[in-house]
Design an enzyme around this catalytic site. Structure first.
Site, PDB file in Angstrom:
ATOM      1  CG  HIS A   1      32.546  48.450  40.947  1.00 34.31           C
ATOM      2  ND1 HIS A   1      31.858  48.316  40.082  1.00 34.31           N
ATOM      3  CD2 HIS A   1      32.216  46.909  41.347  1.00 34.31           C
ATOM      4  CE1 HIS A   1      31.870  47.441  39.215  1.00 34.31           C
ATOM      5  NE2 HIS A   1      31.969  46.839  40.973  1.00 34.31           N
TER       6      HIS A   1
ATOM      7  CD  GLU B 111      32.368  51.806  37.708  1.00 29.33           C
ATOM      8  OE1 GLU B 111      31.794  52.101  36.550  1.00 29.33           O
ATOM      9  OE2 GLU B 111      32.010  50.632  38.887  1.00 29.33           O
TER      10      GLU B 111
ATOM     11  CB  SER C 108      28.079  46.261  40.804  1.00 25.98           C
ATOM     12  OG  SER C 108      26.828  45.585  40.672  1.00 25.98           O
TER      13      SER C 108
ATOM     14  CG  ASN D 272      28.174  45.778  36.888  1.00 20.60           C
ATOM     15  OD1 ASN D 272      28.589  45.340  35.595  1.00 20.60           O
ATOM     16  ND2 ASN D 272      27.756  45.650  37.958  1.00 20.60           N
TER      17      ASN D 272
END
Length: 286
Positions: free
Chosen positions: A143, A155, A122, A193
């Site tokens: 991800h 992702e 991440s 993130n």
């Protein structure tokens, strides 16, 4: 590189929350899955989590097949060499660059040369992970969001040497699992993130500084911005240790705007890691 229609067996490294979730959605999409972890206990715990999740989804009529049919497609193992049968491998071990690089070095050895190797990281660099292999062009970020069986998004992260055909393959695989994708360059935190961790940390700071109590902070963000969870509730679901690790990585890479909130560090030091331990910013029943 293998084409998606040539993928029959998906390898998953790591049987924890993310790993068993990825194994579950791959099995539900019709793939045979080999899920590997380092201890039998971890493998069995992961398989139990899959069974519980499938039973819950079956109770909501959210499965196209019986739970046991999906579960039977997943084989658990502690032997890394069992991943030699995989046509694609997704790594989902702890968020530690050294550990991931070691795993990818091993995967490079045991899998065929035309097998795509994906990491569920991440925050960590896809390029750094890929450099542990002799096939950096075949390494890509996939991800998944937590909980994997519920969340719609994946992702796709492009490393410095990731082949464009591998990027297309990653999108196609995620979409075959019923997910929607977006694409990010290999920069710290990618899309999710990079934006999410400052949001969570600022929510924690607002609570710690007495701007409002925790329920009103979460309620305010849900009602005011139409998110399904506020920052404190979401941190508990992610895991406070996971949020702290991600924040520290981003702080190191991008500077003080990503500095973890003091209360987040204190909670982790106390062992209150959120929903998985029964206590974080809120308390949870077993």
């Amino acid at each position: 590189m293998r084409e998606l229609f040539e993928v029959d067996v998906v390898g998953v490294v790591g049987a924890g929350t993310m790993g068993n979730g990825i194994a579950q959605v791959a099995a539900a999409a019709g793939y045979d899955v080999v899920m590997r972890d380092v201890e039998d206990e971890y493998v069995e715990r992961g398989l139990d989590s899959v069974e519980d999740s499938l039973d819950r989804l079956a109770g909501k009529d959210a499965l196209d097949e019986e739970p046991e049919v999906i579960r039977d497609r997943i084989t658990g193992t502690t032997d890394l060499d069992d991943l030699a049968a995989a046509d694609l491998v997704v790594e989902a071990v702890i968020e530690d660059l050294d550990v991931k690089r070691e795993v990818f070095g091993d995967l490079d050895r045991v899998t065929d040369d035309d097998v795509v190797l994906a990491t569920n990281t991440s925050t960590l660099s896809i390029t750094s992970v890929a450099s542990a292999t002799d096939r950096a062009s075949d390494v890509v970020g996939l991800h998944f969001m937590n909980p994997v069986p519920i969340m719609d998004g994946v992702e796709v992260v492009v490393g410095e040497r990731t082949d464009p055909a591998v990027v297309d393959f990653a999108h196609a695989f995620a979409e075959d699992l019923g997910k929607e994708t977006w694409e990010a360059d290999d920069k710290p935190g990618f899309v999710t993130n990079r934006i999410l961790m400052p949001w969570i940390n600022e929510g924690i700071r607002a609570y710690d500084e007495g701007v409002a109590d925790k329920t009103d902070i979460d309620r305010g963000m849900k009602l005011g911005t139409n998110v399904p969870m506020g920052p404190l509730e979401l941190a508990d679901h992610i895991g406070l240790d996971v949020a702290l690790d991600a924040s520290e990585t981003l702080h190191e890479e991008l500077g003080d705007r990503y500095k973890p909130a003091y209360l987040l560090k204190r909670k982790v030091e106390a062992g209150d890691l959120g929903k998985k331990t029964g206590r974080g910013f809120y308390e949870y029943d077993d």
